[in-house]
Design a protein around this motif. Structure first.
Motif, mmCIF file in Angstrom:
data_model
loop_
_atom_site.group_PDB
_atom_site.id
_atom_site.type_symbol
_atom_site.label_atom_id
_atom_site.label_comp_id
_atom_site.label_asym_id
_atom_site.label_seq_id
_atom_site.Cartn_x
_atom_site.Cartn_y
_atom_site.Cartn_z
ATOM 1 N N ALA A 100 0.929 -1.634 -0.170
ATOM 2 C CA ALA A 100 -0.002 0.113 0.186
ATOM 3 C C ALA A 100 0.749 1.201 -0.152
ATOM 4 C CB ALA A 100 -1.159 0.023 0.893
ATOM 5 N N GLY A 101 2.354 1.112 0.476
ATOM 6 C CA GLY A 101 3.013 2.434 0.299
ATOM 7 C C GLY A 101 3.749 2.502 -0.893
ATOM 8 N N GLY A 102 4.404 3.526 -0.593
ATOM 9 C CA GLY A 102 6.024 3.522 -1.780
ATOM 10 C C GLY A 102 5.937 4.149 -2.983
ATOM 11 N N GLU A 103 6.971 4.972 -3.532
ATOM 12 C CA GLU A 103 6.870 5.208 -5.084
ATOM 13 C C GLU A 103 7.221 4.479 -5.521
ATOM 14 O OE1 GLU A 103 9.409 7.903 -8.217
ATOM 15 O OE2 GLU A 103 10.077 7.908 -5.323
ATOM 16 N N ARG A 104 5.383 3.825 -7.011
ATOM 17 C CA ARG A 104 5.304 3.489 -7.591
ATOM 18 C C ARG A 104 5.828 4.291 -9.210
ATOM 19 N NH1 ARG A 104 2.097 1.579 -4.745
ATOM 20 N NH2 ARG A 104 1.556 -0.597 -4.013
ATOM 21 N N LEU A 105 6.157 3.741 -10.163
ATOM 22 C CA LEU A 105 6.182 3.466 -11.769
ATOM 23 C C LEU A 105 4.985 4.050 -12.247
ATOM 24 C CD1 LEU A 105 10.016 2.092 -12.060
ATOM 25 C CD2 LEU A 105 9.135 4.776 -11.391
ATOM 26 N N PRO A 106 5.272 3.992 -13.030
ATOM 27 C CA PRO A 106 3.729 3.666 -14.043
ATOM 28 C C PRO A 106 4.114 2.859 -14.336
ATOM 29 C CG PRO A 106 5.709 5.926 -14.786
ATOM 30 C CD PRO A 106 5.760 5.136 -13.882
ATOM 31 N N PRO A 107 2.654 2.267 -15.043
ATOM 32 C CA PRO A 107 2.336 1.372 -15.410
ATOM 33 C C PRO A 107 2.706 0.542 -16.679
ATOM 34 C CG PRO A 107 0.492 2.147 -14.512
ATOM 35 C CD PRO A 107 1.704 2.974 -15.209
ATOM 36 N N ILE A 108 2.818 -0.710 -16.613
ATOM 37 C CA ILE A 108 3.425 -1.355 -17.942
ATOM 38 C C ILE A 108 2.938 -2.145 -18.706
ATOM 39 C CG2 ILE A 108 5.655 -0.521 -17.012
ATOM 40 C CD1 ILE A 108 5.858 -3.685 -16.775
#
Length: 204
Positions: free
Chosen positions: A95-103
């Motif tokens: 539920a946390g942390g920095e996500r990159l854009p979907p692939i």
């Protein structure tokens, strides 16, 4: 089926030393080190087979984004709530942390990879929604391949590498105690009581 923590992960999801490599693994590979509280897992990734998926995973490694994530879900026939049963452990940022854009989804039909013992693959909701969540197979799980019965859309999941050292760690996480309940009834009995923290993801 859904292997993404953000949708509350509906639908998921060898021998102590190195698992045997497939023909694909004899091609060019990139190795990464996944360090957890229970030990280290070494993965061989297949950039020639799944270039988009591998690049995404390496970006999480190179940017240090996976530190602070965890393995938080374990699925096996004894607690699976899908008739197309599998055995996997699932991890990522949760539920946390920095996500990159979907692939985009690189299906097994496209890559020629399969969800066999020790294979790492991306969790997702709809096709093209995968970001940071991933899972590792224990045993062969053809239901996760393109055309498999795990998801109604039949697209399967994006396999992109394989454990080459540390399946004993994978099995240890798979055997972790789980909570009886879950926010999503589909995952009842699958959420690990004490998630196993990811200490580092880096190139090996």
């Amino acid at each position: 089926m859904n292997l993404d923590r953000r949708t509350v992960l509906a639908g998921l999801g060898v021998l102590g030393a190195a698992a045997p490599l497939t023909a694909a693994a004899r091609e060019r590979t990139v190795r990464v080190r996944l360090v957890t509280e229970r030990g280290t897992i070494i993965l061989a990734l297949y950039p020639d087979r799944a270039p988009i998926t591998v690049a995404n995973f390496l970006a999480y490694a190179d940017k240090g984004l996976m530190k602070g994530g965890s393995f938080y879900r374990t699925v096996s026939p004894k607690n699976d709530n899908n008739p197309a049963t599998i055995s996997v452990i699932q991890g990522g940022l949760g539920a946390g942390g920095e996500r990159l854009p979907p692939i985009p989804l690189e299906t097994t039909r496209r890559t020629g990879l399969r969800h066999t013992d020790g294979v790492i693959s991306m969790a997702r909701d709809t096709p093209g929604s995968a970001t940071s969540e991933f899972f590792i197979c224990l045993g062969d799980s053809p239901a996760l391949d393109f055309g498999g019965a795990r998801n109604k859309d039949g697209q399967g999941f994006a396999a992109f590498g394989k454990v080459v050292e540390g399946m004993d760690v994978v099995r240890s996480i798979h055997d972790a105690a789980t909570e009886a309940q879950a926010d999503d009834p589909y995952m009842k009995g699958q959420m690990i009581e004490k998630p196993v923290r990811i200490l580092e993801l880096s190139r090996n």
